[in-house]
Motif scaffolding. Structure first.
Motif, PDB file in Angstrom:
ATOM      1  N   ALA A  23     -56.390 -49.280  13.991  1.00 27.82           N
ATOM      2  CA  ALA A  23     -56.191 -48.077  13.164  1.00 27.82           C
ATOM      3  C   ALA A  23     -57.523 -47.400  12.876  1.00 27.82           C
ATOM      4  O   ALA A  23     -57.607 -46.163  12.853  1.00 27.82           O
TER       5      ALA A  23
ATOM      6  N   TYR B  16     -58.401 -45.213  15.742  1.00 30.78           N
ATOM      7  CA  TYR B  16     -57.596 -43.985  15.728  1.00 30.78           C
ATOM      8  C   TYR B  16     -58.061 -43.015  14.638  1.00 30.78           C
ATOM      9  O   TYR B  16     -58.061 -41.798  14.851  1.00 30.78           O
ATOM     10  N   VAL B  17     -58.465 -43.536  13.496  1.00 30.41           N
ATOM     11  CA  VAL B  17     -58.961 -42.665  12.424  1.00 30.41           C
ATOM     12  C   VAL B  17     -60.233 -41.950  12.870  1.00 30.41           C
ATOM     13  O   VAL B  17     -60.398 -40.748  12.652  1.00 30.41           O
ATOM     14  N   TYR B  18     -61.133 -42.690  13.519  1.00 29.23           N
ATOM     15  CA  TYR B  18     -62.361 -42.057  14.009  1.00 29.23           C
ATOM     16  C   TYR B  18     -62.018 -40.977  15.039  1.00 29.23           C
ATOM     17  O   TYR B  18     -62.600 -39.881  15.017  1.00 29.23           O
TER      18      TYR B  18
ATOM     19  N   TYR C 217     -69.856 -44.556  10.234  1.00 31.15           N
ATOM     20  CA  TYR C 217     -68.433 -44.822  10.063  1.00 31.15           C
ATOM     21  C   TYR C 217     -68.193 -46.286   9.698  1.00 31.15           C
ATOM     22  O   TYR C 217     -67.315 -46.601   8.901  1.00 31.15           O
TER      23      TYR C 217
END
Length: 167
Positions: A82, A85-87, A108
């Motif tokens: 996840a 995917y967020v990045y 990040y």
């Protein structure tokens, strides 16, 4: 050779690189956690049960044996995937994140670490303060999240959003 396009917000994601990048981040983080906690006598099974305790609490996680260790393993990799995917989602909005994946990935990693420590874990059923007692471990954990979690997520996002060469 793949190139980056400016209209990334409307490009389809390639899921393979994100799944792989998230899995690599999860594996590196898990190797680190098992190595760190080995000094305190914790086994990999106990580490995974501690992760699974976020769902069921500490006592139930230990009592659950390998089932809660598996829950912890799946949860851990689900979270790191996840994160990739967020990045990638953020990079669709801010394409500069793809041009410098090591620098922005490291930043990040700090954000991901802070979110886990200050938001996710406190909202879970995991017991408070599962941090190691060694003062240096805090900075080591942040560094690991920077380079073993954040950078693989950033590199995965870059690969997932890279334009394919025309055939």
């Amino acid at each position: 050779m793949a190139t980056l396009q400016p209209a990334l917000a409307f490009r389809r994601l390639r899921h393979g690189p994100l799944l792989l990048g998230g899995a690599v981040a999860g594996l590196l983080d898990l190797i680190w956690a098992c190595s760190l906690w080995a000094f305190a006598g914790a086994t990999p099974k106990l580490i995974l049960q501690a992760i699974g305790s976020g769902w069921v609490g500490r006592e139930a996680a230990v009592a659950g044996g390998w089932a809660t260790a598996l829950l912890g393993l799946l949860s851990h990799f689900g979270i790191t995937i996840a994160m990739a995917y967020v990045y990638a989602g953020a990079a669709r909005l801010l394409p500069a994140l793809l041009r410098r994946p090591v620098a922005y990935g490291a930043l990040y990693g700090i954000v991901a670490w802070a979110a886990m420590v200050h938001v996710v874990v406190p909202l879970s059923a995991a017991p408070a303060n599962q941090s190691p007692p060694w003062a240096w471990a805090l900075w080591a954990n942040i560094a690991v999240h920077m380079f073993a979690v954040g950078v693989p997520c950033a590199l995965a996002a870059r690969a997932a959003l890279a334009a394919r060469e025309p055939y």
